[in-house]
Structure formats: C-alpha cells, structure tokens
Design a protein around this motif. Structure first.
Motif, mmCIF file in Angstrom:
data_model
loop_
_atom_site.group_PDB
_atom_site.id
_atom_site.type_symbol
_atom_site.label_atom_id
_atom_site.label_comp_id
_atom_site.label_asym_id
_atom_site.label_seq_id
_atom_site.Cartn_x
_atom_site.Cartn_y
_atom_site.Cartn_z
ATOM 1 N N SER A 88 25.851 -40.299 -30.372
ATOM 2 C CA SER A 88 25.948 -38.918 -31.080
ATOM 3 C C SER A 88 24.730 -38.552 -31.695
ATOM 4 O O SER A 88 23.819 -39.472 -32.468
ATOM 5 N N ARG B 38 22.588 -34.927 -34.013
ATOM 6 C CA ARG B 38 22.584 -33.521 -34.537
ATOM 7 C C ARG B 38 21.339 -33.211 -34.447
ATOM 8 O O ARG B 38 20.451 -33.668 -35.216
ATOM 9 N N SER C 62 18.614 -29.879 -35.252
ATOM 10 C CA SER C 62 18.504 -28.550 -36.083
ATOM 11 C C SER C 62 17.288 -27.649 -36.031
ATOM 12 O O SER C 62 16.211 -28.149 -35.211
ATOM 13 N N PHE D 54 28.903 -31.036 -26.443
ATOM 14 C CA PHE D 54 28.049 -30.355 -27.423
ATOM 15 C C PHE D 54 28.723 -29.398 -28.207
ATOM 16 O O PHE D 54 29.443 -28.710 -27.644
ATOM 17 N N THR D 55 28.201 -29.110 -29.582
ATOM 18 C CA THR D 55 28.954 -27.832 -30.151
ATOM 19 C C THR D 55 27.744 -27.274 -30.977
ATOM 20 O O THR D 55 26.890 -28.047 -31.620
ATOM 21 N N TYR E 257 22.211 -25.414 -35.387
ATOM 22 C CA TYR E 257 22.647 -26.767 -35.123
ATOM 23 C C TYR E 257 23.118 -27.120 -33.901
ATOM 24 O O TYR E 257 23.795 -26.170 -32.996
ATOM 25 N N GLN F 181 25.092 -30.233 -32.304
ATOM 26 C CA GLN F 181 25.698 -31.556 -32.476
ATOM 27 C C GLN F 181 26.114 -31.768 -30.884
ATOM 28 O O GLN F 181 26.959 -31.353 -29.895
ATOM 29 N N THR G 91 27.585 -35.106 -28.730
ATOM 30 C CA THR G 91 28.375 -36.474 -28.584
ATOM 31 C C THR G 91 28.197 -36.933 -27.283
ATOM 32 O O THR G 91 28.179 -36.390 -26.266
#
Length: 116
Positions: free
Chosen positions: A17, A19, A21, A68-69, A80, A82, A84
């Motif tokens: 994972s 993240r 930005s 993904f988020t 962002y 995120q 995974t």
C-alpha cells in the motif's frame, strides 16, 4: 498562480500500500474537482480517479476500483490517493490535475514503482 506539488511516491512490493499527496495553492481549492492521472513508460496518460469539490462524487477507472481511494482535505488544500493491493501494472508517474477557468494545471508528478 496555480501550483500542484505531488509527494509520497516510492518503490513498493506487489500487494503493498501507498498514499500519495498533492498540495495545491494559488486557487480556491475547495471549489474545484481534483483528479489523479498516471503515465506508464510508453503509454498514454490516463485518468485514474476524480473527486468533486465537496467529496460527494468520485470516479475511478475500472482497473483500480476497490483498490484505490481518492480523498481531499479542503482545510489543507490537499488531495490524496490511497493505493492498496498494488500491482506491477500500477507502476507509473502519478500526476495531480485540476481545471481552473478552463485551463488544465498539472503537478510535476511522483513516481510509483511496484516491484519485488
């Protein structure tokens, strides 16, 4: 002037994972959609995810749905992504994007490499 600065790219193992930005400045961040694009070597840039100004609407390409988020913090003018369950095919330079007054703005990109 509008500025977008991405950060957080890294080398990650498959299944891992990460993240990333994007810090924005020079415009009223809370009023605009924000998007993440990516470009892999030898391929065209593709839209990965998009998020409305109020975070009420999201869009994802099929290949990242459920993994993904996209999110945003309007108080920090930051968006962002995120990620995974990363796969080697997610390897790319990831770019932050917004459109203000019909002009597209881009960050410099951040490299995400998924490899063992």
């Amino acid at each position: 002037q509008v500025q977008l600065v991405e950060s957080g790219g890294a080398l990650v193992q498959p299944g891992g994972s990460l993240r990333i930005s994007c810090a924005a400045s020079g415009f009223t961040f809370s009023l605009y959609w924000m998007r993440w694009y990516r470009q892999a070597p030898g391929k065209e840039r593709e839209l990965v995810a998009a998020l409305s100004s109020s975070s009420s609407l999201t869009r994802y390409i099929d290949s990242v749905k459920g993994r993904f988020t996209i999110s945003r913090d309007n108080a920090k003018s930051t968006v962002y992504l995120q990620m995974t369950s990363l796969k080697p095919e997610d390897t790319a330079v990831y770019y932050c994007n917004t459109n203000v007054a019909r002009v597209d703005y881009w960050g410099q990109g951040t490299q995400v490499t998924v490899s063992s």
